[in-house]
Design an enzyme around this catalytic site. Sequence first.
Site, short mmCIF file in Angstrom:
data_model
loop_
_atom_site.label_atom_id
_atom_site.label_comp_id
_atom_site.label_asym_id
_atom_site.label_seq_id
_atom_site.Cartn_x
_atom_site.Cartn_y
_atom_site.Cartn_z
N TYR A 1 102.10 44.43 53.66
CA TYR A 1 101.08 44.91 54.58
C TYR A 1 100.62 43.81 55.54
O TYR A 1 99.72 44.03 56.34
CB TYR A 1 99.85 45.42 53.81
CG TYR A 1 100.06 46.77 53.15
CD1 TYR A 1 101.30 47.14 52.64
CD2 TYR A 1 99.01 47.67 53.03
CE1 TYR A 1 101.49 48.36 52.03
CE2 TYR A 1 99.19 48.90 52.42
CZ TYR A 1 100.43 49.24 51.93
OH TYR A 1 100.62 50.45 51.32
N ASP B 1 107.06 50.08 37.86
CA ASP B 1 107.65 51.41 37.60
C ASP B 1 107.23 51.91 36.22
O ASP B 1 106.82 53.06 36.04
CB ASP B 1 109.18 51.39 37.77
CG ASP B 1 109.85 50.16 37.18
OD1 ASP B 1 109.14 49.23 36.76
OD2 ASP B 1 111.09 50.14 37.10
N LYS C 1 106.85 43.63 40.22
CA LYS C 1 108.26 43.96 39.99
C LYS C 1 109.02 42.63 39.96
O LYS C 1 109.97 42.40 40.73
CB LYS C 1 108.73 44.89 41.12
CG LYS C 1 110.08 45.52 40.90
CD LYS C 1 110.13 46.62 39.87
CE LYS C 1 111.53 47.15 39.73
NZ LYS C 1 111.72 47.97 38.54
N ASP D 1 98.06 49.83 46.43
CA ASP D 1 97.79 51.01 47.25
C ASP D 1 98.34 52.26 46.55
O ASP D 1 97.65 53.29 46.41
CB ASP D 1 98.46 50.82 48.62
CG ASP D 1 97.97 51.82 49.65
OD1 ASP D 1 97.01 52.55 49.35
OD2 ASP D 1 98.53 51.85 50.75
#
Length: 364
Positions: A127, A227, A194, A251
């Site tokens: 972002y 995930d 991740k 987000d």
Amino acid sequence: MSQTITLIPGDGVGPEIADVVQQCVAALDVDIEWDIQHAGAAVIEKESTPLPDRVLDSIKKNKIALKGPVETPVGKGFRSVNVRLRQDLDLYACVRPCKYYDGVKSRITDPESIDLIIVRENTEDLYAGIEFMDSCGEEAPFLKFLKEQKGIELGCDTGISIKPISISGSERIVTFAFEYAKKHGRKKVTAIDKANIMKYSDGLFMRAAEAVSRRYPDFIYEHKLVDNMCMQLVQYPEKYDVLVLPNLYGDIISDLAAGIIGGLGVAPGANVGYDYAVFEATHGSAPDIAGQNKVNPSGILLSTVLMFKYMGLSDAAERLERSIAAVIREGKHVTADLKKADSPHAPVGTREMGNAVVEKINSF
Ligand code: NAD
């Protein structure tokens, strides 16, 4: 002494929820004055920018703002006002509590066990706005650099977004999460990323989180991959307490968490930095229902509760939250999104739900 707060009504449903907030705050009789500043799509034509300097100047002067949603064109157009506000004011922590209120429709069988705090890093990651959209035009030197220095050849039809994650940015958000846990009597902090795939960005976040966690031995600390976390939150949300994440995952997980407690309509948020704080509901400008007296005002009202807590106005915060919770629990004066299938009452409009909250405030 009266405190002035910048109020940005925003786009779409923003003005409707801003009206309800002003009505409820007036009923609470707290000494607040509003400095109303318009921003977003509504001002572009006249001021050639969705975020005029006067808005930033007002927040810098007042230190605190309450903001309605602002439209961001998808995949084109002007840069997000929200991202600019967060970066310009260094609002590095986004705090989104996800707590179930009795009476809200939820697909989870025991939603009352959910009480999560999501702490999202707000200034870095994908972002940050470092994007190359015309790879073979002006940005050709960047492609050349990748080819010559890294042996990576990308075609002209490739868009590139860069994901900067720093040790300092990661350490300060994880420290914020632990300090929040300490202040609010929370027990466990889960860092999410991740790191198995993105070793230099998410891996760095993970290592920074582990390092900070060692300074807080009284708290349970754990690390999860994003995930897996999506599945965990749907299956076992009650196992989690404070979650801390880089910007993009924060987000997405915030919306997922809002979904399990009953939807965006009841999800509040705070963007906090060292000097300034901007409070806003998690939902967007909801153009499909804008101007129709249909929007649920609970998200912005619960954001006002967070704002009062931040300002040290704990009585007003408690009275407002109790009033919203009572209106939702009774289910007689709630908007359509909160209406249960077996409810004997017809849904009401935004204004009518706001009036019901005011009535509760006056009765407590
Ligand atoms: P959205 O949250 O505006 O709407 C998603 C769906 O949820 C819509 O069907 C809407 O009617 C419904 N909804 C949302 N809030 C509701 C409420 N309080 N009561 C009842 N129903 C509600 O998301 P979107 O459609 O993806 O985004 C619309 C615009 O808002 C976009 O321009 C987006 O960039 C912007 N946006 C702004 C913010 C912000 O300013 N903080 C946040 C998210 C999206």
